[in-house]
Scaffold this motif. Structure first.
Motif, PDB file in Angstrom:
ATOM      1  N   ASN A   1     -60.289 -27.246 -22.203  1.00  0.00           N
ATOM      2  CA  ASN A   1     -59.650 -27.482 -23.490  1.00  0.00           C
ATOM      3  C   ASN A   1     -60.358 -28.630 -24.223  1.00  0.00           C
ATOM      4  OD1 ASN A   1     -57.548 -29.200 -25.109  1.00  0.00           O
ATOM      5  ND2 ASN A   1     -56.692 -27.131 -25.024  1.00  0.00           N
ATOM      6  N   PRO A   2     -60.642 -28.492 -25.532  1.00  0.00           N
ATOM      7  CA  PRO A   2     -61.349 -29.547 -26.260  1.00  0.00           C
ATOM      8  C   PRO A   2     -60.681 -30.919 -26.167  1.00  0.00           C
ATOM      9  CG  PRO A   2     -61.279 -27.549 -27.579  1.00  0.00           C
ATOM     10  CD  PRO A   2     -60.413 -27.300 -26.378  1.00  0.00           C
ATOM     11  N   GLY A   3     -59.351 -30.938 -26.158  1.00  0.00           N
ATOM     12  CA  GLY A   3     -58.659 -32.213 -26.038  1.00  0.00           C
ATOM     13  C   GLY A   3     -58.883 -32.864 -24.684  1.00  0.00           C
ATOM     14  N   VAL A   4     -58.855 -32.051 -23.627  1.00  0.00           N
ATOM     15  CA  VAL A   4     -59.136 -32.557 -22.280  1.00  0.00           C
ATOM     16  C   VAL A   4     -60.570 -33.056 -22.202  1.00  0.00           C
ATOM     17  CG1 VAL A   4     -59.328 -31.941 -19.837  1.00  0.00           C
ATOM     18  CG2 VAL A   4     -57.405 -31.088 -21.200  1.00  0.00           C
ATOM     19  N   LEU A   5     -61.477 -32.306 -22.818  1.00  0.00           N
ATOM     20  CA  LEU A   5     -62.887 -32.698 -22.810  1.00  0.00           C
ATOM     21  C   LEU A   5     -63.085 -34.040 -23.505  1.00  0.00           C
ATOM     22  CD1 LEU A   5     -65.758 -31.861 -22.051  1.00  0.00           C
ATOM     23  CD2 LEU A   5     -65.907 -30.657 -24.235  1.00  0.00           C
ATOM     24  N   ARG A   6     -62.433 -34.240 -24.645  1.00  0.00           N
ATOM     25  CA  ARG A   6     -62.544 -35.523 -25.347  1.00  0.00           C
ATOM     26  C   ARG A   6     -61.987 -36.658 -24.507  1.00  0.00           C
ATOM     27  NH1 ARG A   6     -61.205 -32.236 -29.813  1.00  0.00           N
ATOM     28  NH2 ARG A   6     -58.986 -32.716 -29.595  1.00  0.00           N
ATOM     29  N   PHE A   7     -60.880 -36.387 -23.808  1.00  0.00           N
ATOM     30  CA  PHE A   7     -60.290 -37.432 -22.955  1.00  0.00           C
ATOM     31  C   PHE A   7     -61.247 -37.844 -21.845  1.00  0.00           C
ATOM     32  CE2 PHE A   7     -58.083 -38.273 -18.934  1.00  0.00           C
ATOM     33  CZ  PHE A   7     -57.426 -39.465 -19.260  1.00  0.00           C
ATOM     34  N   VAL A   8     -61.813 -36.851 -21.156  1.00  0.00           N
ATOM     35  CA  VAL A   8     -62.717 -37.133 -20.036  1.00  0.00           C
ATOM     36  C   VAL A   8     -63.960 -37.867 -20.521  1.00  0.00           C
ATOM     37  CG1 VAL A   8     -64.235 -36.059 -18.319  1.00  0.00           C
ATOM     38  CG2 VAL A   8     -61.882 -35.272 -18.582  1.00  0.00           C
ATOM     39  N   LYS A   9     -64.546 -37.387 -21.612  1.00  0.00           N
ATOM     40  CA  LYS A   9     -65.744 -38.026 -22.143  1.00  0.00           C
ATOM     41  C   LYS A   9     -65.453 -39.444 -22.618  1.00  0.00           C
ATOM     42  CE  LYS A   9     -68.707 -34.488 -21.974  1.00  0.00           C
ATOM     43  NZ  LYS A   9     -70.013 -34.510 -21.263  1.00  0.00           N
ATOM     44  N   GLY A  10     -64.224 -39.687 -23.051  1.00  0.00           N
ATOM     45  CA  GLY A  10     -63.869 -41.008 -23.573  1.00  0.00           C
ATOM     46  C   GLY A  10     -63.527 -42.032 -22.514  1.00  0.00           C
ATOM     47  N   CYS A  11     -63.445 -41.632 -21.253  1.00  0.00           N
ATOM     48  CA  CYS A  11     -63.163 -42.594 -20.173  1.00  0.00           C
ATOM     49  C   CYS A  11     -64.437 -43.407 -19.901  1.00  0.00           C
ATOM     50  CB  CYS A  11     -62.710 -41.857 -18.910  1.00  0.00           C
ATOM     51  SG  CYS A  11     -61.137 -41.006 -19.069  1.00  0.00           S
ATOM     52  N   GLU A  12     -64.456 -44.665 -20.302  1.00  0.00           N
ATOM     53  CA  GLU A  12     -65.686 -45.455 -20.236  1.00  0.00           C
ATOM     54  C   GLU A  12     -65.826 -46.270 -18.959  1.00  0.00           C
ATOM     55  OE1 GLU A  12     -65.831 -47.855 -23.713  1.00  0.00           O
ATOM     56  OE2 GLU A  12     -66.114 -46.165 -25.095  1.00  0.00           O
ATOM     57  N   HIS A  13     -64.729 -46.608 -18.322  1.00  0.00           N
ATOM     58  CA  HIS A  13     -64.790 -47.524 -17.184  1.00  0.00           C
ATOM     59  C   HIS A  13     -64.507 -46.848 -15.841  1.00  0.00           C
ATOM     60  CE1 HIS A  13     -65.196 -50.808 -19.998  1.00  0.00           C
ATOM     61  NE2 HIS A  13     -64.125 -50.381 -20.639  1.00  0.00           N
ATOM     62  N   VAL A  14     -64.313 -45.555 -15.873  1.00  0.00           N
ATOM     63  CA  VAL A  14     -64.136 -44.797 -14.631  1.00  0.00           C
ATOM     64  C   VAL A  14     -65.034 -43.568 -14.696  1.00  0.00           C
ATOM     65  CG1 VAL A  14     -61.755 -45.562 -14.255  1.00  0.00           C
ATOM     66  CG2 VAL A  14     -62.195 -43.457 -15.547  1.00  0.00           C
ATOM     67  N   SER A  15     -65.361 -43.050 -13.535  1.00  0.00           N
ATOM     68  CA  SER A  15     -66.099 -41.789 -13.457  1.00  0.00           C
ATOM     69  C   SER A  15     -65.079 -40.655 -13.455  1.00  0.00           C
ATOM     70  CB  SER A  15     -66.935 -41.760 -12.172  1.00  0.00           C
ATOM     71  OG  SER A  15     -67.434 -40.465 -11.920  1.00  0.00           O
ATOM     72  N   ALA A  16     -65.257 -39.702 -14.371  1.00  0.00           N
ATOM     73  CA  ALA A  16     -64.285 -38.615 -14.470  1.00  0.00           C
ATOM     74  C   ALA A  16     -64.997 -37.283 -14.665  1.00  0.00           C
ATOM     75  CB  ALA A  16     -63.325 -38.870 -15.633  1.00  0.00           C
ATOM     76  N   LEU A  17     -64.447 -36.251 -14.027  1.00  0.00           N
ATOM     77  CA  LEU A  17     -64.974 -34.899 -14.215  1.00  0.00           C
ATOM     78  C   LEU A  17     -63.832 -33.903 -14.132  1.00  0.00           C
ATOM     79  CD1 LEU A  17     -65.086 -33.415 -11.170  1.00  0.00           C
ATOM     80  CD2 LEU A  17     -67.000 -34.975 -10.890  1.00  0.00           C
TER      81      LEU A  17
END
Length: 240
Positions: free
Chosen positions: A71-87
Protein backbone atom coordinates in the motif's frame (compact mmCIF):
# COMPACT_ATOMS: atom_id res chain seq x y z
CA UNK A 1 8.99 -40.46 22.17
CA UNK A 2 7.86 -43.71 20.62
CA UNK A 3 4.32 -44.14 19.36
CA UNK A 4 3.47 -46.45 22.23
CA UNK A 5 4.55 -43.81 24.76
CA UNK A 6 2.58 -41.01 23.08
CA UNK A 7 -0.51 -43.22 22.79
CA UNK A 8 -0.28 -44.18 26.47
CA UNK A 9 0.06 -40.56 27.60
CA UNK A 10 -2.78 -39.46 25.31
CA UNK A 11 -5.08 -42.25 26.50
CA UNK A 12 -5.64 -43.82 23.06
CA UNK A 13 -4.68 -47.14 21.55
CA UNK A 14 -1.43 -47.50 19.63
CA UNK A 15 -3.39 -48.54 16.53
CA UNK A 16 -5.60 -45.42 16.74
CA UNK A 17 -2.62 -43.12 17.27
CA UNK A 18 -0.79 -44.74 14.34
CA UNK A 19 -3.79 -44.13 12.08
CA UNK A 20 -4.00 -40.56 13.33
CA UNK A 21 -0.31 -39.94 12.73
CA UNK A 22 -0.50 -41.39 9.21
CA UNK A 23 -3.57 -39.39 8.28
CA UNK A 24 -5.86 -42.42 8.08
CA UNK A 25 -8.03 -41.20 10.98
CA UNK A 26 -9.88 -38.23 9.52
CA UNK A 27 -12.18 -37.15 12.35
CA UNK A 28 -10.39 -37.08 15.72
CA UNK A 29 -12.32 -35.39 18.51
CA UNK A 30 -11.14 -32.15 20.12
CA UNK A 31 -10.44 -34.12 23.31
CA UNK A 32 -8.17 -36.54 21.47
CA UNK A 33 -6.28 -33.70 19.81
CA UNK A 34 -5.88 -31.92 23.13
CA UNK A 35 -4.64 -35.12 24.77
CA UNK A 36 -2.07 -35.65 21.99
CA UNK A 37 -0.94 -32.04 22.28
CA UNK A 38 -0.48 -32.43 26.03
CA UNK A 39 1.36 -35.74 25.58
CA UNK A 40 3.75 -34.10 23.13
CA UNK A 41 4.03 -31.02 25.40
CA UNK A 42 3.13 -28.67 22.54
CA UNK A 43 2.88 -24.96 23.20
CA UNK A 44 -0.14 -22.87 22.18
CA UNK A 45 1.08 -22.16 18.65
CA UNK A 46 1.98 -25.78 17.93
CA UNK A 47 -1.34 -26.96 19.39
CA UNK A 48 -3.24 -24.60 17.09
CA UNK A 49 -1.19 -25.92 14.18
CA UNK A 50 -2.08 -29.51 15.17
CA UNK A 51 -5.79 -28.66 15.17
CA UNK A 52 -5.48 -27.03 11.74
CA UNK A 53 -3.69 -30.07 10.32
CA UNK A 54 -6.27 -32.44 11.74
CA UNK A 55 -9.26 -30.44 10.52
CA UNK A 56 -7.70 -29.91 7.09
CA UNK A 57 -9.35 -26.55 6.47
CA UNK A 58 -7.41 -24.68 3.77
CA UNK A 59 -7.05 -20.98 4.33
CA UNK A 60 -8.92 -18.49 2.20
CA UNK A 61 -6.85 -17.55 -0.83
CA UNK A 62 -5.51 -14.03 -0.60
CA UNK A 63 -5.53 -11.95 -3.81
CA UNK A 64 -2.08 -11.45 -5.30
CA UNK A 65 -2.21 -7.68 -4.87
CA UNK A 66 -2.66 -8.16 -1.11
CA UNK A 67 0.37 -10.47 -0.95
CA UNK A 68 2.95 -8.74 -3.10
CA UNK A 69 1.88 -5.10 -3.57
CA UNK A 70 2.59 -2.66 -0.75
CA UNK A 71 0.00 0.00 0.00
CA UNK A 72 1.40 3.47 -0.88
CA UNK A 73 0.73 4.73 2.63
CA UNK A 74 2.61 1.81 4.17
CA UNK A 75 5.44 2.38 1.71
CA UNK A 76 5.71 6.05 2.69
CA UNK A 77 5.76 5.09 6.37
CA UNK A 78 8.55 2.53 5.92
CA UNK A 79 10.63 4.82 3.72
CA UNK A 80 10.17 7.64 6.23
CA UNK A 81 11.63 5.69 9.17
CA UNK A 82 15.05 7.36 9.45
CA UNK A 83 16.48 5.96 12.68
CA UNK A 84 15.48 2.32 12.39
CA UNK A 85 15.90 -0.30 9.69
CA UNK A 86 12.50 -1.25 8.30
CA UNK A 87 11.24 -3.52 5.54
CA UNK A 88 7.98 -5.07 4.36
CA UNK A 89 7.80 -8.81 3.71
CA UNK A 90 5.09 -11.34 2.92
CA UNK A 91 4.57 -14.78 4.45
CA UNK A 92 7.17 -16.29 2.10
CA UNK A 93 9.83 -13.86 3.39
CA UNK A 94 9.88 -12.01 0.06
CA UNK A 95 11.12 -8.46 0.72
CA UNK A 96 8.56 -6.16 -0.92
CA UNK A 97 10.00 -2.82 0.22
CA UNK A 98 12.74 -1.49 2.47
CA UNK A 99 14.04 1.83 3.71
CA UNK A 100 17.55 3.20 3.24
CA UNK A 101 18.93 1.68 6.46
CA UNK A 102 17.62 -1.77 5.53
CA UNK A 103 19.21 -1.34 2.12
CA UNK A 104 22.51 -0.47 3.82
CA UNK A 105 22.41 -3.52 6.10
CA UNK A 106 21.67 -6.02 3.31
CA UNK A 107 23.66 -4.27 0.57
CA UNK A 108 25.76 -6.67 -1.49
CA UNK A 109 24.16 -9.79 0.01
CA UNK A 110 23.04 -12.32 -2.58
CA UNK A 111 19.36 -13.36 -2.29
CA UNK A 112 18.53 -10.29 -0.19
CA UNK A 113 15.14 -10.17 -1.94
CA UNK A 114 14.05 -13.22 0.07
CA UNK A 115 15.30 -13.66 3.64
CA UNK A 116 14.95 -17.46 3.58
CA UNK A 117 16.99 -17.82 0.41
CA UNK A 118 19.55 -15.47 1.94
CA UNK A 119 19.85 -17.69 5.02
CA UNK A 120 20.05 -21.04 3.24
CA UNK A 121 21.38 -20.41 -0.26
CA UNK A 122 23.95 -17.66 0.35
CA UNK A 123 27.31 -19.15 1.47
CA UNK A 124 28.10 -15.90 3.31
CA UNK A 125 25.00 -16.17 5.53
CA UNK A 126 26.73 -17.83 8.55
CA UNK A 127 29.18 -14.91 8.65
CA UNK A 128 26.46 -12.32 8.11
CA UNK A 129 24.34 -13.86 10.89
CA UNK A 130 26.74 -14.78 13.77
CA UNK A 131 23.87 -16.71 15.41
CA UNK A 132 22.94 -18.36 12.13
CA UNK A 133 21.60 -21.66 13.52
CA UNK A 134 19.29 -20.04 16.04
CA UNK A 135 18.13 -17.35 13.63
CA UNK A 136 17.46 -19.83 10.83
CA UNK A 137 15.41 -22.09 13.11
CA UNK A 138 13.28 -19.08 14.03
CA UNK A 139 12.68 -18.28 10.35
CA UNK A 140 11.70 -21.84 9.46
CA UNK A 141 9.34 -22.11 12.45
CA UNK A 142 7.78 -18.76 11.48
CA UNK A 143 7.35 -19.97 7.88
CA UNK A 144 5.58 -23.15 9.00
CA UNK A 145 3.30 -21.11 11.27
CA UNK A 146 2.48 -18.78 8.38
CA UNK A 147 1.89 -21.67 5.97
CA UNK A 148 -0.26 -23.71 8.36
CA UNK A 149 -1.93 -26.62 6.62
CA UNK A 150 -2.40 -24.61 3.44
CA UNK A 151 0.31 -25.59 0.98
CA UNK A 152 -1.73 -24.73 -2.10
CA UNK A 153 0.07 -21.45 -2.75
CA UNK A 154 2.24 -22.34 -5.79
CA UNK A 155 4.89 -19.76 -4.91
CA UNK A 156 5.17 -21.09 -1.35
CA UNK A 157 5.39 -24.70 -2.52
CA UNK A 158 8.02 -23.73 -5.07
CA UNK A 159 10.07 -21.95 -2.40
CA UNK A 160 9.94 -24.92 -0.01
CA UNK A 161 10.86 -27.34 -2.81
CA UNK A 162 13.74 -25.13 -3.94
CA UNK A 163 15.17 -24.81 -0.42
CA UNK A 164 14.66 -28.53 0.28
CA UNK A 165 16.47 -29.46 -2.90
CA UNK A 166 19.41 -27.08 -2.49
CA UNK A 167 19.94 -26.90 1.27
CA UNK A 168 20.51 -29.86 3.57
CA UNK A 169 20.23 -27.50 6.55
CA UNK A 170 16.77 -26.33 5.47
CA UNK A 171 15.64 -29.95 5.05
CA UNK A 172 16.86 -30.70 8.58
CA UNK A 173 15.09 -27.71 10.11
CA UNK A 174 11.88 -28.13 8.11
CA UNK A 175 11.68 -31.77 9.23
CA UNK A 176 11.58 -30.64 12.88
CA UNK A 177 8.04 -29.30 12.31
CA UNK A 178 8.64 -26.42 14.71
CA UNK A 179 5.76 -23.93 14.68
CA UNK A 180 6.30 -20.53 16.22
CA UNK A 181 5.17 -17.19 14.82
CA UNK A 182 7.57 -14.45 15.88
CA UNK A 183 6.63 -10.93 16.93
CA UNK A 184 9.81 -9.73 18.61
CA UNK A 185 13.33 -10.96 19.43
CA UNK A 186 16.97 -9.96 19.05
CA UNK A 187 19.31 -10.48 16.11
CA UNK A 188 22.98 -9.94 15.36
CA UNK A 189 24.47 -8.96 12.03
CA UNK A 190 28.16 -8.88 11.13
CA UNK A 191 28.44 -6.08 8.59
CA UNK A 192 31.51 -5.79 6.42
CA UNK A 193 31.77 -2.00 6.96
CA UNK A 194 30.82 -1.44 10.61
CA UNK A 195 31.24 -4.83 12.31
CA UNK A 196 28.75 -6.46 14.65
CA UNK A 197 25.28 -4.98 15.07
CA UNK A 198 22.91 -6.10 17.82
CA UNK A 199 19.27 -5.19 17.25
CA UNK A 200 15.95 -5.82 18.84
CA UNK A 201 13.42 -6.50 16.14
CA UNK A 202 9.66 -6.32 16.00
CA UNK A 203 7.24 -7.73 13.44
CA UNK A 204 3.95 -5.93 12.85
CA UNK A 205 1.13 -7.36 10.76
CA UNK A 206 -0.45 -4.80 8.42
CA UNK A 207 -4.19 -4.81 9.17
CA UNK A 208 -5.16 -3.78 5.64
CA UNK A 209 -2.99 -6.57 4.16
CA UNK A 210 -2.72 -9.37 6.76
CA UNK A 211 -0.37 -11.41 4.58
CA UNK A 212 2.23 -8.62 4.83
CA UNK A 213 4.35 -7.65 7.81
CA UNK A 214 6.67 -4.80 8.71
CA UNK A 215 10.00 -5.99 10.11
CA UNK A 216 11.77 -3.29 12.09
CA UNK A 217 15.30 -3.42 13.60
CA UNK A 218 16.23 -1.01 16.38
CA UNK A 219 19.50 -0.54 18.27
CA UNK A 220 19.44 0.13 22.02
CA UNK A 221 20.12 3.83 22.68
CA UNK A 222 23.67 4.62 23.77
CA UNK A 223 25.11 1.32 22.56
CA UNK A 224 27.89 0.60 20.12
CA UNK A 225 25.28 -0.78 17.74
CA UNK A 226 23.47 2.55 17.70
CA UNK A 227 26.69 4.34 16.86
CA UNK A 228 27.55 1.77 14.21
CA UNK A 229 24.10 2.15 12.69
CA UNK A 230 24.60 5.93 12.48
CA UNK A 231 27.98 5.30 10.84
CA UNK A 232 26.37 2.91 8.38
CA UNK A 233 23.70 5.51 7.58
CA UNK A 234 26.46 7.99 6.75
CA UNK A 235 28.33 5.53 4.58
CA UNK A 236 25.17 4.65 2.68
CA UNK A 237 24.22 8.30 2.11
CA UNK A 238 27.69 9.10 0.76
CA UNK A 239 27.51 6.19 -1.63
CA UNK A 240 24.21 7.23 -3.16
Amino acid sequence: MRRTEVALLAGVSVDYYTRLEQGRERHPSDQVLLSVAEALMLDAEATEHLYELARGRPRTRVPVDQVDVVNPGVLRFVKGCEHVSALVMNGRFDVLARNSLAEAIYQGMEHADNLLRLSFLNPAAPDFYPDWEEHSLVKVAHLRAAAGSDLHDPALVELIEELSLESEEFRRMWARHDVRPVTSATIRFRHRDVGDLLFGYHIFTIASAPSQQILMFEAEPGTRSERALAELRGIHLKGR
